[in-house]
Design an enzyme around this catalytic site. Structure first.
Site, PDB file in Angstrom:
ATOM      1  N   HIS A 116      79.933   0.176 -81.047  1.00  0.00           N
ATOM      2  CA  HIS A 116      78.824  -0.102 -80.563  1.00  0.00           C
ATOM      3  C   HIS A 116      78.817  -0.817 -79.257  1.00  0.00           C
ATOM      4  CE1 HIS A 116      78.259   0.557 -85.019  1.00  0.00           C
ATOM      5  NE2 HIS A 116      76.864   0.977 -84.706  1.00  0.00           N
ATOM      6  N   PHE A 136      74.433   5.879 -79.309  1.00  0.00           N
ATOM      7  CA  PHE A 136      75.086   4.977 -78.758  1.00  0.00           C
ATOM      8  C   PHE A 136      76.262   5.733 -77.839  1.00  0.00           C
ATOM      9  CE2 PHE A 136      73.658   2.406 -82.176  1.00  0.00           C
ATOM     10  CZ  PHE A 136      73.638   1.228 -82.122  1.00  0.00           C
ATOM     11  N   ALA A 137      76.545   5.140 -76.677  1.00  0.00           N
ATOM     12  CA  ALA A 137      77.590   5.927 -75.771  1.00  0.00           C
ATOM     13  C   ALA A 137      78.854   6.045 -76.598  1.00  0.00           C
ATOM     14  CB  ALA A 137      77.591   4.877 -74.555  1.00  0.00           C
ATOM     15  N   ASP A 138      79.240   5.133 -77.463  1.00  0.00           N
ATOM     16  CA  ASP A 138      80.327   5.408 -78.412  1.00  0.00           C
ATOM     17  C   ASP A 138      80.342   6.718 -79.021  1.00  0.00           C
ATOM     18  OD1 ASP A 138      80.937   1.998 -78.877  1.00  0.00           O
ATOM     19  OD2 ASP A 138      78.953   2.748 -78.265  1.00  0.00           O
ATOM     20  N   GLU A 161      76.387  15.476 -82.151  1.00  0.00           N
ATOM     21  CA  GLU A 161      76.199  15.200 -80.691  1.00  0.00           C
ATOM     22  C   GLU A 161      76.596  16.506 -79.925  1.00  0.00           C
ATOM     23  OE1 GLU A 161      77.707  12.973 -82.649  1.00  0.00           O
ATOM     24  OE2 GLU A 161      76.160  11.595 -82.836  1.00  0.00           O
ATOM     25  N   PRO A 192      81.957  13.393 -79.356  1.00  0.00           N
ATOM     26  CA  PRO A 192      81.740  14.854 -79.907  1.00  0.00           C
ATOM     27  C   PRO A 192      81.254  15.716 -79.107  1.00  0.00           C
ATOM     28  CG  PRO A 192      81.091  13.019 -81.376  1.00  0.00           C
ATOM     29  CD  PRO A 192      81.286  12.265 -80.092  1.00  0.00           C
TER      30      PRO A 192
HETATM   31  C1  LIG Z   1      79.249  10.105 -84.295  1.00  0.00           C
HETATM   32  C2  LIG Z   1      78.240   9.136 -84.598  1.00  0.00           C
HETATM   33  N1  LIG Z   1      76.724   9.316 -84.292  1.00  0.00           N
HETATM   34  C3  LIG Z   1      75.981   8.500 -84.479  1.00  0.00           C
HETATM   35  C4  LIG Z   1      76.113   7.488 -85.364  1.00  0.00           C
HETATM   36  C5  LIG Z   1      74.872   6.366 -85.637  1.00  0.00           C
HETATM   37  N2  LIG Z   1      74.500   6.394 -87.013  1.00  0.00           N
HETATM   38  C6  LIG Z   1      75.141   5.658 -87.911  1.00  0.00           C
HETATM   39  S1  LIG Z   1      74.794   5.883 -89.637  1.00  0.00           S
HETATM   40  C7  LIG Z   1      73.447   6.986 -89.080  1.00  0.00           C
HETATM   41  C8  LIG Z   1      73.090   7.663 -90.157  1.00  0.00           C
HETATM   42  C9  LIG Z   1      73.870   8.655 -91.073  1.00  0.00           C
HETATM   43  O1  LIG Z   1      73.384   8.951 -92.178  1.00  0.00           O
HETATM   44  P1  LIG Z   1      74.093   9.628 -93.481  1.00  0.00           P
HETATM   45  O2  LIG Z   1      75.261  10.473 -93.077  1.00  0.00           O
HETATM   46  O3  LIG Z   1      73.194  10.419 -94.201  1.00  0.00           O
HETATM   47  O4  LIG Z   1      74.521   8.153 -94.260  1.00  0.00           O
HETATM   48  P2  LIG Z   1      73.815   7.262 -95.076  1.00  0.00           P
HETATM   49  O5  LIG Z   1      73.555   6.173 -94.109  1.00  0.00           O
HETATM   50  O6  LIG Z   1      72.577   7.925 -95.467  1.00  0.00           O
HETATM   51  O7  LIG Z   1      74.655   7.188 -96.211  1.00  0.00           O
HETATM   52  C10 LIG Z   1      73.685   7.365 -87.900  1.00  0.00           C
HETATM   53  C11 LIG Z   1      73.015   8.330 -87.191  1.00  0.00           C
HETATM   54  C12 LIG Z   1      77.395   7.045 -85.767  1.00  0.00           C
HETATM   55  N3  LIG Z   1      77.621   6.082 -86.357  1.00  0.00           N
HETATM   56  N4  LIG Z   1      78.245   8.178 -85.505  1.00  0.00           N
END
Ligand SMILES: Cc1ncc(C[n+]2csc(CCOP(=O)(O)OP(=O)(O)O)c2C)c(N)n1
Ligand SMILES: Cc1ncc(C[n+]2csc(CCOP(=O)(O)OP(=O)(O)O)c2C)c(N)n1
Ligand SMILES: [Mg+2]
Ligand SMILES: [Mg+2]
Lengths: 338, 411, 338, 411
Positions: free
Chosen positions: A129, A83-85, A60, A89
């Site tokens: 979330h 998500f706003a949460d 982010e 970062p």
């Molecule tokens: C700081 C943050 N940004 C975005 C998200 C939303 N989000 C949750 S899981 C995910 C994908 C993560 O992918 P990866 O790190 O490759 O892990 P995997 O799910 O493949 O195990 C995202 C973008 C989050 N949880 N936290």
């Protein structure tokens, strides 16, 4: 005119702007090929190309920073934070850079970046979330902060945001994406097609910042609110049979002080409602302004209805959420004869 | 507990009272490092992150494949910019000491990093500097008066009094606004470069930060986004060995060079002698050609030394060996270019003295003009109403109200 | 008892705690060998060793994150952020992690981290060396937020912070490091040795959180403030000859609502003063609480005295800073007969 | 404008309707990669970041210097943990589909990453997992009932209802609390390891995150602090090729491996076949020995595949080729270990079937017990007062007031 839910209305706003202005670009996690986890950007990459609708790394801080650089180079980035949460970062780039670039460079540089992000609870999303961080951004000089409560406003406000040369934090109450929600999770979901503000113009139009919407005129008490709480408050007042004037702020910065104070001067009573936690929430600023401007008109202490000062708990969603009951108690308190 | 601790703690090579020791700096002889094709893949140029690209040897000869073969006239311009930067620095330092400006930051010993980089770029390329890059502003031709008015926060300050001294910018010269928050400009530059690529334009973005600042998240974001989108960006780490009192080991320089971060992201990293005008020029030119031909970003580590204090608020005798910069193995960038030019018959001590005199006169005249636009204590003043402008494009109601309150308060 | 300025008092607090508790460690940029850019940690690395007083990379996010991990592993890190303006790169770790770890793990994990950071203006530091970001942290559930106004409190509060198992944001008004400052930059500087609260116990003692200090009792108006503004407000009231009760909050979270309300009930009038920007500043929360608790006691609208809603401008420091004049105008307004 | 755009955009190898294509995955034959001494310097083991450490070949033979030569009994335990992880996953997925829990995340195809890593560590080592590491909890012996109660947010939920399903933790088992914010655990683990070093203790910290999450600033902070202080930490990037809908190229995996980030910081990076139980075990063991002998941190990239949807909220048929995991060149970790055990005479199809039956019964019995402590709709409920606890160590006045208001509101 077409029937749209809020997701479609937001999509339409970006569609219109991508079509009208070649400098508009979208960027964010999963927003391109996939169309976003809430599908707000669905179809836009296919329509406008991969160079206008960018998938990004999960960073982010990097998203906001590169959006600033792109904006300085003449583009108008609309960045989605999933998500706003997860906006924190990017907080340094938002607060130290985006908000202050015009000021520190005396107007020689500025970054017309819109940051869209779904906020708020009521979807069983747990502590990461469900947050409503708007107050934090309202404290940062140089940011405009907006939260629509219906499809029609959502589209018009988003177009205003994209066209605006100031940075805008655009918060989307995700509980309202598919329909108005009055705070009662046991009632069947209501779609936007049943609501007049689900009627949305398909073309270009704007809803200005700094102009609150009096969604219900009333004489007994003023309810100042925004986002999901607009419906919760309206339902609570209706259930009590109180002739409440319900004000949907739409934009928090700039704040429509005139509309708020005109109403409070008339009713003499006021309840402020938001989902965010209470302590230093935006309700405190609204309350302060009213106290400062309408002190002699007040017939009872202004009441704040808010989320509790705890993280958003997964299992206690409905004990946490400021539902009709909490609003009703505040309305009853503020209406007590003095 | 301490005795059993196994935490590793990087150590500065010399603290006050100790003898300067630069044995830790890995050097390569001038001319020794090969110059790969500008379209070489990142993985094929990893040695550039380990070795040190140098052109000028100690005697002032220019050697090897990185020799940029510039005209004498161009080198003389470079020398002039570096000298002007240094003389400007010296005068502004004295001016701060005399209480005429509130703060100053010198670039002593690092003039080549800014001047040579800048000269290797085109005017349409956008520069995102740190606070120690005044050579960029000078090489891009900004009048000293403009810079001085910024230091004075006077009526001609391009920042309208809103920034600390040295936080210059110039829209006309394509030099971005400097932030007090370290490193933020790095990924912003990458975003600017991405936009250039999106628009199909030929410009590139270049940014600079200190080796200490490379620890910030923004450094990582810059490299990552630059790598993913192959943005036409040049990312410069100015490794002047110190971040205020903190030795570069605490930024991760003990284990690997800063240039070596690049290859980890698939971005070529080049370690260059930052006090060698010709080497900095050549490496920047190489990176610029890469960027313009679609070969993507380059990370450049400029190995140099912060010869002066961190800023006018700092006293380095508290944390490092006295006069250690005199022992710095890469010498002084101005002396080295001067030696090269004299050796090739394109310069002389006499011309050098004359140039110094000319530039000192320029500095003096500029200062005289600058103070005529106002100083901290005298002359015309900025209107305090300006405090409320440019927060937003148009002043919103709450700021109008506050501006009016401020006017009332001032009577 | 010894004469100490605030820098020495803070240093003494850490000296005492490093000596008493082997789990206390200090970390931050330039704090070790050099003793910190404001010299608050001077001599402590030499005294306790490099493994107790750590220099760190310039990465506020990394500093906070590793401090959390260290705290989970039984240490009590006291992390210095060199200027409060530079805390934002660590914001996600503070807000999403440090503040919520105990909650989300139901108490199984927690991180007793103290984050010390110099804040506030008045030192010609411009927009990135002058900020007062306390309001933002007060909105984050799970953080305690503290700001001392004198050496004696500073030491006692810092010891409380270090001993406390909750995370604490400890804001140090840098304008007060060397002496009290009444807002008049033209007066000669006054050292702490001339002030009774410059007398500081050399050993271990604590000042509890959640207990405001009534620094001057008075009957005419309550002034609620903290940090540098304590002296500015006192001077303004003295100059006007108003019998003001001056309350120094010391800790913002938890907030000493009782002391504030007891005073306002008595005086019926209130001015709130802080250096931070107005919009959604902590003044709004204080005002809201008073309005909610003491509505019927108020004889005039509560006034807020704050910094303007702009970034902190280098050249206009004294037009920006909420000096005696701004406080005086508010006092006069609140004292107007009704 | 678009036509002239020169922005590079990583491309997923196969989108819906296209044939799966894993040609981009660089493979090494089993047994081919040398195993350096555990005290080798980072700069001498850079090939580990490029090649792929593999022990098991396609026929189930264990080859080469990384072969950890574990007892059959230990391998059987590993197989059991992996199988239990998978069966637990399958059942919880169905349970979510039936509306009995609100959300679930499977680790299908990635079981070896967690189970083998965990078995190569000691119980006193602290684990900082992501949400896709249930194998860690299972290998550390946490009762399934405990995990299930967390999913149900019921009266025995170790999070007291405060976290989304799958955000388990265990103080007793030394498994840290999982955050919804990606990557935050990575530098926290390094801090934990720094504390171990400061205290002179022998424990290490290990953390896991997805390749997508490696884009976050926290990844950089973790590597940097681990490198500077030579912290006893093992940093695992689980490259399962996808981050929700986003292909790993957008995390920087197109230009270099994720393991290659390590060497840039002076941290050894090892690329390992994440579906090879023996390889993951051996590499983790190597990294653990480095950490314990003061040789510092290691970055491990586990090359694997997210065979299932991202979560129960996701539908991967919208963004990737259908059933592409069946074409994944590194196969399935459970099948591969099973084949190896059968080949060496230590396992059989019959024993495998029996084990599945046993574990399914365990899952069923556990679920039965778990629901007895409450479900989303029935049985005992958590006291909503708990909402106000643990915000602080002691409940402050404002929360007591709010708790009382909540009680009044509930009537
Ligand atoms: C700081 C943050 N940004 C975005 C998200 C939303 N989000 C949750 S899981 C995910 C994908 C993560 O992918 P990866 O790190 O490759 O892990 P995997 O799910 O493949 O195990 C995202 C973008 C989050 N949880 N936290
Ligand atoms: C985010 C942030 N953290 C800390 C500081 C305080 N600070 C200013 S300069 C500096 C040292 C920077 O060192 P380096 O990056 O090596 O640059 P140099 O001064 O050597 O050119 C520090 C820590 C800051 N300005 N911003
Ligand atoms: Mg430096
Ligand atoms: Mg992944």
């Amino acid at each position: 005119m077409a029937q749209m839910n809020m997701v479609q209305a937001l999509n339409s706003a970006m569609d219109v702007m991508l079509g009208r202005d070649p400098s508009v670009v979208l960027m964010g996690e999963d927003i391109g090929y996939f169309g976003g986890v809430f599908r707000v950007t669905e179809g836009l990459q296919r329509k406008y190309g991969e160079h206008r609708v960018l998938d990004t790394p999960i960073a982010e801080g990097g998203i906001v920073a590169t959006a600033i650089g792109m904006a300085v180079n003449g583009l108008r980035p609309v960045a989605e934070i999933q998500f706003a949460d997860y906006i924190y970062p990017g907080f340094d780039q938002i607060c130290s850079e985006l908000a202050r670039l015009r000021y520190r460079s005396a107007g020689d540089f500025y970054a017309p970046v819109t940051i869209r992000t779904p906020c708020g609870g009521g979807i069983r999303g747990g502590q990461t979330h469900s947050q409503s961080p708007e107050a934090i951004f309202t404290h940062v000089s140089g940011l405009k902060v907006v939260m629509p409560s219906n499809p029609r406003d959502a589209k018009g406000l988003l177009i205003t945001a994209i066209e605006c040369d100031d940075p805008v934090i655009f918060l989307e109450p995700k509980r309202l994406y598919n329909g108005p929600f009055d705070g009662d999770p046991h009632k069947p979901a209501v779609p936007w097609s049943t609501h007049p503000k689900g009627e949305v113009d398909e073309g270009h139009y704007t809803v200005p910042f700094g102009r609150a919407d009096v969604v219900r005129a009333g004489a007994a008490v003023t309810v100042v609110t925004y986002g999901t709480m607009v419906y919760v408050a309206a339902a609570a007042a209706a259930a009590l049979g109180i002739d409440a004037e319900i004000i949907d702020l739409r934009s928090l910065v700039p704040l429509d002080v005139d509309t708020i104070c005109r109403s409070v001067r008339k009713t003499g009573r006021c309840v402020i409602a938001h989902e965010a936690t209470r302590l230093s929430g935006f309700g405190a600023e609204i309350l302060s302004v009213i106290q400062e401007e309408c002190f002699w008109d007040l017939e009872a202490p202004i009441q704040r209805v808010t989320g509790w000062d705890t993280p958003y708990p997964h299992a206690f969603e409905w004990e946490y959420f400021p539902g009709q009951k909490r609003v009703a108690l505040a309305l009853e308190t503020v209406m007590e004869p003095t | 507990m301490n005795k059993r601790s196994r935490l590793h703690l990087p150590r500065a090579p010399a603290r006050p009272g100790e003898a300067p020791d630069f044995g830790y700096v890995a050097l390569s002889p001038a001319g020794a490092v090969a110059r790969p094709d500008v379209n070489a893949r990142a993985r094929d140029v990893e040695d550039l992150a380990v070795n040190l690209v140098r052109v000028l040897d100690d005697a002032g000869a220019a050697l090897g494949p990185w020799h940029p073969h510039l005209d004498a006239a161009e080198l003389q311009v470079g020398l002039r910019h570096m000298l002007l930067t240094r003389l400007y620095d010296e005068r502004m330092q004295r001016t701060q000491r005399a209480g005429k400006i509130s703060f100053y930051i010198r670039s002593l010993g690092e003039e080549a990093v800014s001047v040579a980089s800048c000269m290797a770029l085109r005017p349409g390329d956008m520069l995102f500097p740190s606070y120690r890059n005044q050579g960029l502003h000078i090489a891009r031709g900004m009048p000293l008066v403009d810079l001085m008015c910024q230091l004075l926060s006077n009526t001609r300050d391009m920042c309208k009094g809103r920034q600390l001294p040295v936080m210059y910018h110039s829209r006309a010269a394509n030099i971005f606004s400097i932030s007090g928050n370290l490193a933020t400009q790095f990924p912003q530059a990458v975003g600017w470069a991405m936009a250039a690529a999106i628009k199909g334009e030929d410009h590139l973005a270049a940014s600079w930060l200190g080796e200490g600042s490379s620890a910030e998240a923004d450094f990582h974001h810059a490299l990552l986004f630059a790598s993913v989108y192959q943005a036409p960006a040049i990312l410069n780490v100015v490794n002047n060995q110190w971040a205020i009192s903190t030795f570069q080991g605490y930024a991760g320089g003990e284990q690997r060079s800063f240039a070596a971060r690049g290859p980890g992201y698939g971005v070529p990293g080049v370690r260059v002698d930052g006090n060698d005008f010709l080497a900095v020029y050549a490496v920047t030119r190489w990176a610029a050609e890469r960027a313009r031909t679609g070969a993507g970003p380059t990370l450049i580590e400029h190995v140099t030394y912060r010869a002066a204090a961190h800023s006018t608020s700092d006293d380095p005798t508290r944390y490092r060996a006295k006069d250690d910069h005199l022992h710095w193995p890469l010498g002084d960038p101005i002396e080295r270019l001067k030696r090269h030019l004299i050796r090739s018959g394109d310069w002389s001590e006499a011309r050098h003295e004359a140039l110094i005199a000319e530039l000192e006169a320029l500095v003096s005249a500029s200062w005289k003009e600058a103070v005529s636009y106002g100083t901290m204590s005298e002359g015309p003043k900025l209107d305090p109403d300006l405090m409320f402008e440019d927060v937003f494009e148009k002043m919103p109601a709450h700021l109008i109200k506050q501006r009016d309150a401020m006017r009332r308060e001032r009577g």
